[in-house]
Scaffold this motif. Structure first.
Motif, PDB file in Angstrom:
ATOM      1  N   ARG A  23       0.148   7.863   4.812  1.00  0.00           N
ATOM      2  CA  ARG A  23      -0.267   6.504   4.770  1.00  0.00           C
ATOM      3  C   ARG A  23       0.546   5.445   5.380  1.00  0.00           C
ATOM      4  NH1 ARG A  23      -2.831   5.536  -1.252  1.00  0.00           N
ATOM      5  NH2 ARG A  23      -3.649   7.358  -1.438  1.00  0.00           N
ATOM      6  N   ALA A  24       1.819   5.677   5.616  1.00  0.00           N
ATOM      7  CA  ALA A  24       2.767   4.649   6.246  1.00  0.00           C
ATOM      8  C   ALA A  24       2.481   4.805   7.870  1.00  0.00           C
ATOM      9  CB  ALA A  24       4.246   5.198   6.269  1.00  0.00           C
ATOM     10  N   ALA A  25       2.062   6.113   8.473  1.00  0.00           N
ATOM     11  CA  ALA A  25       1.663   6.151   9.785  1.00  0.00           C
ATOM     12  C   ALA A  25       0.462   5.471  10.110  1.00  0.00           C
ATOM     13  CB  ALA A  25       1.467   7.709  10.407  1.00  0.00           C
ATOM     14  N   CYS A  26      -0.458   5.747   9.174  1.00  0.00           N
ATOM     15  CA  CYS A  26      -1.918   5.101   9.440  1.00  0.00           C
ATOM     16  C   CYS A  26      -1.904   3.427   9.321  1.00  0.00           C
ATOM     17  CB  CYS A  26      -2.855   5.308   8.178  1.00  0.00           C
ATOM     18  SG  CYS A  26      -3.300   7.195   8.353  1.00  0.00           S
ATOM     19  N   ARG A  27      -0.924   2.726   8.508  1.00  0.00           N
ATOM     20  CA  ARG A  27      -0.646   1.500   8.621  1.00  0.00           C
ATOM     21  C   ARG A  27       0.176   0.790   9.830  1.00  0.00           C
ATOM     22  NH1 ARG A  27      -1.531  -1.463   3.947  1.00  0.00           N
ATOM     23  NH2 ARG A  27      -2.555  -0.318   2.353  1.00  0.00           N
ATOM     24  N   GLY A  28       0.601   1.778  10.802  1.00  0.00           N
ATOM     25  CA  GLY A  28       1.309   1.286  12.062  1.00  0.00           C
ATOM     26  C   GLY A  28       2.775   1.403  11.586  1.00  0.00           C
ATOM     27  N   HIS A  29       3.271   1.801  10.725  1.00  0.00           N
ATOM     28  CA  HIS A  29       4.769   1.856  10.509  1.00  0.00           C
ATOM     29  C   HIS A  29       5.334   3.002  11.680  1.00  0.00           C
ATOM     30  CE1 HIS A  29       5.127  -1.085   7.070  1.00  0.00           C
ATOM     31  NE2 HIS A  29       3.884  -0.381   6.749  1.00  0.00           N
ATOM     32  N   GLY A  30       6.655   2.561  12.132  1.00  0.00           N
ATOM     33  CA  GLY A  30       7.130   3.375  13.099  1.00  0.00           C
ATOM     34  C   GLY A  30       8.211   4.441  12.595  1.00  0.00           C
ATOM     35  N   ALA A  31       8.866   3.969  11.511  1.00  0.00           N
ATOM     36  CA  ALA A  31       9.855   4.948  11.067  1.00  0.00           C
ATOM     37  C   ALA A  31      10.245   4.944   9.727  1.00  0.00           C
ATOM     38  CB  ALA A  31      11.053   4.530  11.734  1.00  0.00           C
ATOM     39  N   VAL A  32      10.588   6.033   9.005  1.00  0.00           N
ATOM     40  CA  VAL A  32      11.063   6.102   7.411  1.00  0.00           C
ATOM     41  C   VAL A  32      12.249   6.542   7.825  1.00  0.00           C
ATOM     42  CG1 VAL A  32      10.440   7.159   5.461  1.00  0.00           C
ATOM     43  CG2 VAL A  32       8.543   6.510   7.009  1.00  0.00           C
ATOM     44  N   LEU A  33      13.192   6.144   6.984  1.00  0.00           N
ATOM     45  CA  LEU A  33      14.529   6.274   6.395  1.00  0.00           C
ATOM     46  C   LEU A  33      14.760   6.557   5.127  1.00  0.00           C
ATOM     47  CD1 LEU A  33      16.110   3.085   8.217  1.00  0.00           C
ATOM     48  CD2 LEU A  33      15.548   5.400   9.399  1.00  0.00           C
ATOM     49  N   LEU A  34      15.571   7.493   4.783  1.00  0.00           N
ATOM     50  CA  LEU A  34      15.932   7.825   3.189  1.00  0.00           C
ATOM     51  C   LEU A  34      17.321   8.287   3.052  1.00  0.00           C
ATOM     52  CD1 LEU A  34      15.985  10.972   2.748  1.00  0.00           C
ATOM     53  CD2 LEU A  34      13.629  10.881   3.115  1.00  0.00           C
ATOM     54  N   VAL A  35      17.725   8.384   1.817  1.00  0.00           N
ATOM     55  CA  VAL A  35      19.014   9.058   1.428  1.00  0.00           C
ATOM     56  C   VAL A  35      18.502  10.152   0.751  1.00  0.00           C
ATOM     57  CG1 VAL A  35      21.345   8.768   0.476  1.00  0.00           C
ATOM     58  CG2 VAL A  35      20.420   6.913   1.609  1.00  0.00           C
ATOM     59  N   GLY A  36      18.943  11.358   1.055  1.00  0.00           N
ATOM     60  CA  GLY A  36      18.547  12.595   0.405  1.00  0.00           C
ATOM     61  C   GLY A  36      18.781  13.642   0.767  1.00  0.00           C
ATOM     62  N   GLY A  48       0.802  -1.192  -0.012  1.00  0.00           N
ATOM     63  CA  GLY A  48      -0.060   0.097  -0.122  1.00  0.00           C
ATOM     64  C   GLY A  48       0.977   1.236   0.192  1.00  0.00           C
ATOM     65  N   LEU A  49       2.291   1.112  -0.193  1.00  0.00           N
ATOM     66  CA  LEU A  49       2.922   2.340   0.026  1.00  0.00           C
ATOM     67  C   LEU A  49       3.924   2.660  -1.278  1.00  0.00           C
ATOM     68  CD1 LEU A  49       3.969   1.919   3.548  1.00  0.00           C
ATOM     69  CD2 LEU A  49       2.489   3.310   2.702  1.00  0.00           C
ATOM     70  N   ALA A  50       3.151   2.210  -2.394  1.00  0.00           N
ATOM     71  CA  ALA A  50       3.976   2.697  -3.684  1.00  0.00           C
ATOM     72  C   ALA A  50       2.752   3.439  -4.217  1.00  0.00           C
ATOM     73  CB  ALA A  50       4.327   1.618  -4.442  1.00  0.00           C
ATOM     74  N   LEU A  51       2.921   4.737  -4.397  1.00  0.00           N
ATOM     75  CA  LEU A  51       2.279   5.542  -4.953  1.00  0.00           C
ATOM     76  C   LEU A  51       2.669   6.464  -6.448  1.00  0.00           C
ATOM     77  CD1 LEU A  51       1.553   7.697  -1.449  1.00  0.00           C
ATOM     78  CD2 LEU A  51       0.336   5.489  -2.512  1.00  0.00           C
ATOM     79  N   VAL A  52       1.466   6.671  -6.985  1.00  0.00           N
ATOM     80  CA  VAL A  52       1.701   7.470  -8.026  1.00  0.00           C
ATOM     81  C   VAL A  52       0.757   8.635  -8.001  1.00  0.00           C
ATOM     82  CG1 VAL A  52       2.561   5.624  -9.446  1.00  0.00           C
ATOM     83  CG2 VAL A  52       0.244   6.220  -9.681  1.00  0.00           C
ATOM     84  N   ALA A  53       1.308   9.704  -8.853  1.00  0.00           N
ATOM     85  CA  ALA A  53       0.286  11.134  -9.039  1.00  0.00           C
ATOM     86  C   ALA A  53      -0.055  11.049 -10.596  1.00  0.00           C
ATOM     87  CB  ALA A  53       1.024  12.329  -8.520  1.00  0.00           C
TER      88      ALA A  53
END
Length: 176
Positions: free
Chosen positions: A99-112, A44-49
């Protein structure tokens, strides 16, 4: 009008063409790509606009183990060159984090780019004891806790934990 939705299988070639336009072949050499290879994005966490039926932006999150803690790895975020500067990247980021928070995930990491991602709450603090399985500039390795303490005492090298690509192909075949 912009519509944000979950990515469909039919979006894959268009998404790949957009990523090629935005990043070129160098995107395959990035350390983060090692954690995405052979995997499906987080459910559920692959999105397009879309604008007028055309995909103009994409963002995906991937399941990873962050030193014994479940987390998500963001990337890539891409906006079609002709749409850059319209705030679409900001909209995509807010939507995927929500959406990640609503699905109960605790953290997001990235390189940017730290100044860009700081506006969403990302910093180097959550990643101070974490590493990627390859070279990365430390100041670009950022994290955001969606839940207080989600990365507490997390240390070590990130490892991919998401569903394998073959699992997804089998699931698609069964659904057809």
């Amino acid at each position: 009008m912009i519509t944000i939705r979950e990515e469909a299988v039919s979006d894959v070639p268009v998404r790949e063409a957009l990523l090629d336009r935005c990043f070129g072949e160098r995107r395959f050499a990035k350390t983060s790509e090692r954690l995405r290879e052979g995997r499906l994005p987080a459910e559920g966490l692959a999105l397009v606009a879309e604008r007028d039926g055309v995909v103009v932006a994409t963002v995906r999150l991937w399941n990873v183990d962050a030193g014994g803690r479940d987390a998500l790895l963001l990337g890539p975020l891409a906006v079609a060159p002709e749409c850059q500067g319209e705030g679409l990247g900001r909209i995509m980021m807010r939507e995927v984090i929500w959406r990640a928070a609503c699905r109960g995930h605790g953290a997001v990491l990235l390189v940017g780019d730290a100044p860009y991602y700081a506006r969403f709450g990302f910093s180097t603090e959550p990643t101070r004891d974490l590493a990627l399985p390859g070279p990365v500039e430390r100041e670009r390795f950022l994290g955001l806790e969606l839940r207080d303490g989600a990365l507490a005492e997390a240390s070590g090298i990130l490892a991919a934990t998401g569903r394998l690509l073959d699992d997804g192909v089998d699931a698609i075949r069964q659904a057809a």
